[in-house]
Motif scaffolding. Structure first.
Motif, PDB file in Angstrom:
ATOM      1  N   GLU A 244       0.868  -1.184   0.000  1.00 19.94           N
ATOM      2  CA  GLU A 244       0.000   0.000   0.000  1.00 19.94           C
ATOM      3  C   GLU A 244       0.908   1.238   0.000  1.00 19.94           C
ATOM      4  OE1 GLU A 244      -3.356  -0.135   0.103  1.00 19.94           O
ATOM      5  OE2 GLU A 244      -3.785   1.989   0.439  1.00 19.94           O
ATOM      6  N   PRO A 245       0.823   2.103  -1.020  1.00 20.01           N
ATOM      7  CA  PRO A 245       1.722   3.258  -1.082  1.00 20.01           C
ATOM      8  C   PRO A 245       1.672   4.094   0.212  1.00 20.01           C
ATOM      9  CG  PRO A 245       0.504   3.039  -3.138  1.00 20.01           C
ATOM     10  CD  PRO A 245      -0.090   2.038  -2.180  1.00 20.01           C
ATOM     11  N   GLY A 246       2.843   4.385   0.757  1.00 25.19           N
ATOM     12  CA  GLY A 246       2.927   5.194   1.968  1.00 25.19           C
ATOM     13  C   GLY A 246       2.848   4.389   3.248  1.00 25.19           C
ATOM     14  N   TYR A 247       2.619   3.068   3.132  1.00 25.42           N
ATOM     15  CA  TYR A 247       2.467   2.237   4.333  1.00 25.42           C
ATOM     16  C   TYR A 247       3.516   1.135   4.390  1.00 25.42           C
ATOM     17  CZ  TYR A 247      -1.288   5.054   5.763  1.00 25.42           C
ATOM     18  OH  TYR A 247      -1.974   6.145   6.191  1.00 25.42           O
TER      19      TYR A 247
ATOM     20  N   GLN B 204      11.541  -3.863  13.345  1.00 23.61           N
ATOM     21  CA  GLN B 204      12.097  -3.543  12.031  1.00 23.61           C
ATOM     22  C   GLN B 204      11.977  -2.060  11.682  1.00 23.61           C
ATOM     23  OE1 GLN B 204      12.972  -5.741   9.058  1.00 23.61           O
ATOM     24  NE2 GLN B 204      13.566  -7.190  10.649  1.00 23.61           N
ATOM     25  N   PHE B 205      10.864  -1.426  12.092  1.00 20.65           N
ATOM     26  CA  PHE B 205      10.570  -0.096  11.548  1.00 20.65           C
ATOM     27  C   PHE B 205      10.414   1.006  12.594  1.00 20.65           C
ATOM     28  CE2 PHE B 205       8.697  -3.255   8.588  1.00 20.65           C
ATOM     29  CZ  PHE B 205       9.586  -3.051   7.533  1.00 20.65           C
ATOM     30  N   THR B 206      10.356   0.644  13.892  1.00 23.88           N
ATOM     31  CA  THR B 206      10.178   1.632  14.959  1.00 23.88           C
ATOM     32  C   THR B 206       9.082   2.653  14.616  1.00 23.88           C
ATOM     33  OG1 THR B 206      12.573   1.421  15.217  1.00 23.88           O
ATOM     34  CG2 THR B 206      11.488   3.021  16.633  1.00 23.88           C
ATOM     35  N   PRO B 207       7.879   2.168  14.385  1.00 24.76           N
ATOM     36  CA  PRO B 207       6.793   3.095  14.031  1.00 24.76           C
ATOM     37  C   PRO B 207       6.390   3.971  15.224  1.00 24.76           C
ATOM     38  CG  PRO B 207       5.927   0.897  14.397  1.00 24.76           C
ATOM     39  CD  PRO B 207       7.428   0.762  14.450  1.00 24.76           C
ATOM     40  N   ASP B 208       5.720   5.081  14.921  1.00 24.64           N
ATOM     41  CA  ASP B 208       5.200   5.939  15.988  1.00 24.64           C
ATOM     42  C   ASP B 208       4.029   5.274  16.704  1.00 24.64           C
ATOM     43  OD1 ASP B 208       6.918   8.231  15.627  1.00 24.64           O
ATOM     44  OD2 ASP B 208       5.946   8.435  13.677  1.00 24.64           O
ATOM     45  N   LYS B 209       3.306   4.412  15.993  1.00 21.43           N
ATOM     46  CA  LYS B 209       2.164   3.692  16.583  1.00 21.43           C
ATOM     47  C   LYS B 209       1.908   2.452  15.741  1.00 21.43           C
ATOM     48  CE  LYS B 209      -1.109   3.324  19.616  1.00 21.43           C
ATOM     49  NZ  LYS B 209      -1.040   1.868  19.409  1.00 21.43           N
TER      50      LYS B 209
ATOM     51  N   ILE C  17      -0.673  -2.548  11.094  1.00 20.42           N
ATOM     52  CA  ILE C  17      -0.215  -1.406  10.302  1.00 20.42           C
ATOM     53  C   ILE C  17       0.730  -0.528  11.112  1.00 20.42           C
ATOM     54  CG2 ILE C  17      -0.955   0.496   8.807  1.00 20.42           C
ATOM     55  CD1 ILE C  17      -3.877  -0.660   9.166  1.00 20.42           C
ATOM     56  N   PRO C  18       2.006  -0.484  10.737  1.00 20.29           N
ATOM     57  CA  PRO C  18       2.909   0.487  11.377  1.00 20.29           C
ATOM     58  C   PRO C  18       2.513   1.898  10.918  1.00 20.29           C
ATOM     59  CG  PRO C  18       4.132  -1.245  10.206  1.00 20.29           C
ATOM     60  CD  PRO C  18       2.704  -1.313   9.755  1.00 20.29           C
ATOM     61  N   ARG C  19       2.340   2.785  11.860  1.00 21.10           N
ATOM     62  CA  ARG C  19       1.939   4.156  11.530  1.00 21.10           C
ATOM     63  C   ARG C  19       3.075   5.125  11.856  1.00 21.10           C
ATOM     64  NH1 ARG C  19      -3.347   5.245  10.838  1.00 21.10           N
ATOM     65  NH2 ARG C  19      -2.356   7.054   9.843  1.00 21.10           N
ATOM     66  N   PHE C  20       3.215   6.124  10.995  1.00 20.56           N
ATOM     67  CA  PHE C  20       4.271   7.125  11.131  1.00 20.56           C
ATOM     68  C   PHE C  20       3.650   8.514  11.001  1.00 20.56           C
ATOM     69  CE2 PHE C  20       6.061   3.247   9.483  1.00 20.56           C
ATOM     70  CZ  PHE C  20       7.195   3.074  10.258  1.00 20.56           C
ATOM     71  N   ARG C  21       4.255   9.455  11.701  1.00 22.63           N
ATOM     72  CA  ARG C  21       3.676  10.804  11.732  1.00 22.63           C
ATOM     73  C   ARG C  21       3.539  11.420  10.347  1.00 22.63           C
ATOM     74  NH1 ARG C  21       3.010  11.670  16.875  1.00 22.63           N
ATOM     75  NH2 ARG C  21       4.441  10.606  18.271  1.00 22.63           N
ATOM     76  N   ASP C  22       4.367  10.971   9.410  1.00 17.04           N
ATOM     77  CA  ASP C  22       4.294  11.551   8.055  1.00 17.04           C
ATOM     78  C   ASP C  22       3.596  10.619   7.062  1.00 17.04           C
ATOM     79  OD1 ASP C  22       6.183   9.571   7.852  1.00 17.04           O
ATOM     80  OD2 ASP C  22       7.680  10.821   6.827  1.00 17.04           O
ATOM     81  N   ASP C  23       2.883   9.598   7.568  1.00 19.44           N
ATOM     82  CA  ASP C  23       2.198   8.714   6.610  1.00 19.44           C
ATOM     83  C   ASP C  23       0.939   9.409   6.075  1.00 19.44           C
ATOM     84  OD1 ASP C  23      -0.209   7.896   8.054  1.00 19.44           O
ATOM     85  OD2 ASP C  23       0.931   6.376   9.122  1.00 19.44           O
ATOM     86  N   PRO C  24       0.310   8.858   5.040  1.00 20.99           N
ATOM     87  CA  PRO C  24      -0.750   9.614   4.357  1.00 20.99           C
ATOM     88  C   PRO C  24      -1.959  10.020   5.203  1.00 20.99           C
ATOM     89  CG  PRO C  24       0.072   7.887   2.898  1.00 20.99           C
ATOM     90  CD  PRO C  24       0.711   7.656   4.242  1.00 20.99           C
ATOM     91  N   HIS C  25      -2.244   9.308   6.297  1.00 18.52           N
ATOM     92  CA  HIS C  25      -3.452   9.604   7.073  1.00 18.52           C
ATOM     93  C   HIS C  25      -3.195   9.993   8.528  1.00 18.52           C
ATOM     94  CE1 HIS C  25      -4.823   6.944   3.805  1.00 18.52           C
ATOM     95  NE2 HIS C  25      -5.970   7.555   3.898  1.00 18.52           N
ATOM     96  N   PHE C  26      -1.963   9.883   9.017  1.00 21.39           N
ATOM     97  CA  PHE C  26      -1.708  10.109  10.435  1.00 21.39           C
ATOM     98  C   PHE C  26      -2.154  11.494  10.869  1.00 21.39           C
ATOM     99  CE2 PHE C  26       0.499  10.536  14.421  1.00 21.39           C
ATOM    100  CZ  PHE C  26       0.548   9.246  14.910  1.00 21.39           C
ATOM    101  N   PRO C  27      -2.792  11.680  12.048  1.00 20.24           N
ATOM    102  CA  PRO C  27      -3.100  10.668  13.068  1.00 20.24           C
ATOM    103  C   PRO C  27      -4.449   9.978  12.865  1.00 20.24           C
ATOM    104  CG  PRO C  27      -3.659  12.814  13.926  1.00 20.24           C
ATOM    105  CD  PRO C  27      -3.147  13.032  12.516  1.00 20.24           C
TER     106      PRO C  27
ATOM    107  N   ARG D  69      -7.458  10.979   3.193  1.00 15.95           N
ATOM    108  CA  ARG D  69      -6.004  11.162   3.169  1.00 15.95           C
ATOM    109  C   ARG D  69      -5.628  12.619   3.460  1.00 15.95           C
ATOM    110  NH1 ARG D  69      -2.368   9.124  -1.934  1.00 15.95           N
ATOM    111  NH2 ARG D  69      -2.725   7.093  -0.957  1.00 15.95           N
ATOM    112  N   ARG D  70      -4.616  12.810   4.290  1.00 14.31           N
ATOM    113  CA  ARG D  70      -4.140  14.155   4.629  1.00 14.31           C
ATOM    114  C   ARG D  70      -2.970  14.596   3.780  1.00 14.31           C
ATOM    115  NH1 ARG D  70      -4.797  16.196  10.178  1.00 14.31           N
ATOM    116  NH2 ARG D  70      -6.393  14.972  11.229  1.00 14.31           N
ATOM    117  N   ARG D  71      -2.197  13.640   3.287  1.00 13.40           N
ATOM    118  CA  ARG D  71      -0.993  13.987   2.516  1.00 13.40           C
ATOM    119  C   ARG D  71      -0.644  12.839   1.588  1.00 13.40           C
ATOM    120  NH1 ARG D  71       0.225  12.570   7.799  1.00 13.40           N
ATOM    121  NH2 ARG D  71      -0.425  14.605   8.514  1.00 13.40           N
ATOM    122  N   ASN D  72       0.200  13.121   0.620  1.00 11.36           N
ATOM    123  CA  ASN D  72       0.599  12.084  -0.330  1.00 11.36           C
ATOM    124  C   ASN D  72       1.676  11.188   0.271  1.00 11.36           C
ATOM    125  OD1 ASN D  72      -1.141  12.918  -2.400  1.00 11.36           O
ATOM    126  ND2 ASN D  72       0.303  14.530  -3.009  1.00 11.36           N
ATOM    127  N   PRO D  73       1.750   9.959  -0.221  1.00 13.13           N
ATOM    128  CA  PRO D  73       2.820   9.068   0.241  1.00 13.13           C
ATOM    129  C   PRO D  73       4.179   9.700  -0.021  1.00 13.13           C
ATOM    130  CG  PRO D  73       1.242   7.861  -1.127  1.00 13.13           C
ATOM    131  CD  PRO D  73       0.901   9.322  -1.249  1.00 13.13           C
TER     132      PRO D  73
END
Lengths: 138, 138
Positions: B27-30, B70-75, B93-103, B110-114
């Motif tokens: 999934e792009p961005g994930y 492996q990825f130390t995600p934010d959540k 799903i590893p979530r990151f502050r800059d991923d397309p939908h976070f938080p 979607r809030r931002r592009n991958p």
């Protein structure tokens, strides 16, 4: 650090023990929506030990069982997200074909307006069924 | 009844046993998005027996552990929804502050592009770590 789930119940209390609580979430259009909230401020399920994790999931699935028996939903949705509130909590959400977001997740854009008001005694009914279920787990 | 998860793998196969499979979702961005898919066509977690449910969750949490390492995600986000495909499957799903939908949830708007392409060898890396983890559960 301020945490909503450390500072507030997060819903109407239905059941609790020393580790966690089950609360009713009064969300328009979502009959039977409950949360299972870990008492301690822990971010991820894998921050709990094996016994704690098993206990947490046992309660999540007990809530699922009770909600299925009480409301016969078209689907149950389970989710532990916590991007806004990184304190372990599970959403246990009975889903119905005519609910505001079905078949999308409840976090998607709403498809329709809520069709019914929440019945006043629902939290009490769920609390009674859950207490019974957890007293007699089989 | 046609069911996508009965008829297709649902992602790149990482690990499987007689009960379930773990797949990588491109999934792009994930980065690191995996699914744990029960083999039999069962709708809800409480349609499984206690041992099956415990096994399923053990694998879900093993995947969570591997993805955190492996990825130390934010959540980490965990979800069993299935409104479109009512066949037990978990999103891990590893979530990151800059991923397309976070938080927000990944099912929200979607809030931002991958911001990054998926690295080609990610499924292989996760598969190796998961195989190691499940061979030595402690």
């Amino acid at each position: 650090m301020a945490c909503d789930l450390c500072e507030t119940a997060g819903g109407t209390l239905l059941w609790q023990d020393e580790s966690l609580r089950v609360v009713y979430v009064d969300e328009p259009g979502y009959t039977g929506y409950c949360r299972v909230i870990w008492r301690a401020h822990v971010q991820e399920m894998t921050d709990l030990n094996d016994a704690e994790r098993a206990h947490c999931m046992r309660i999540v699935f007990a809530v699922e069982s009770v909600l299925r028996a009480q409301f016969t939903p078209d689907k149950i949705n389970l989710a532990s997200l916590g991007n806004y509130t990184p304190h372990v909590h599970w959403h246990v959400i009975p889903r119905f074909r005519d609910d505001p977001h079905f078949p999308d997740a409840i976090w998607a854009t709403r498809r329709r307006n809520p069709s019914q008001a929440t019945t006043q005694d629902l939290p009490q009914r769920i609390a009674a069924a859950l207490t019974e279920k957890l007293a007699h787990p089989r």
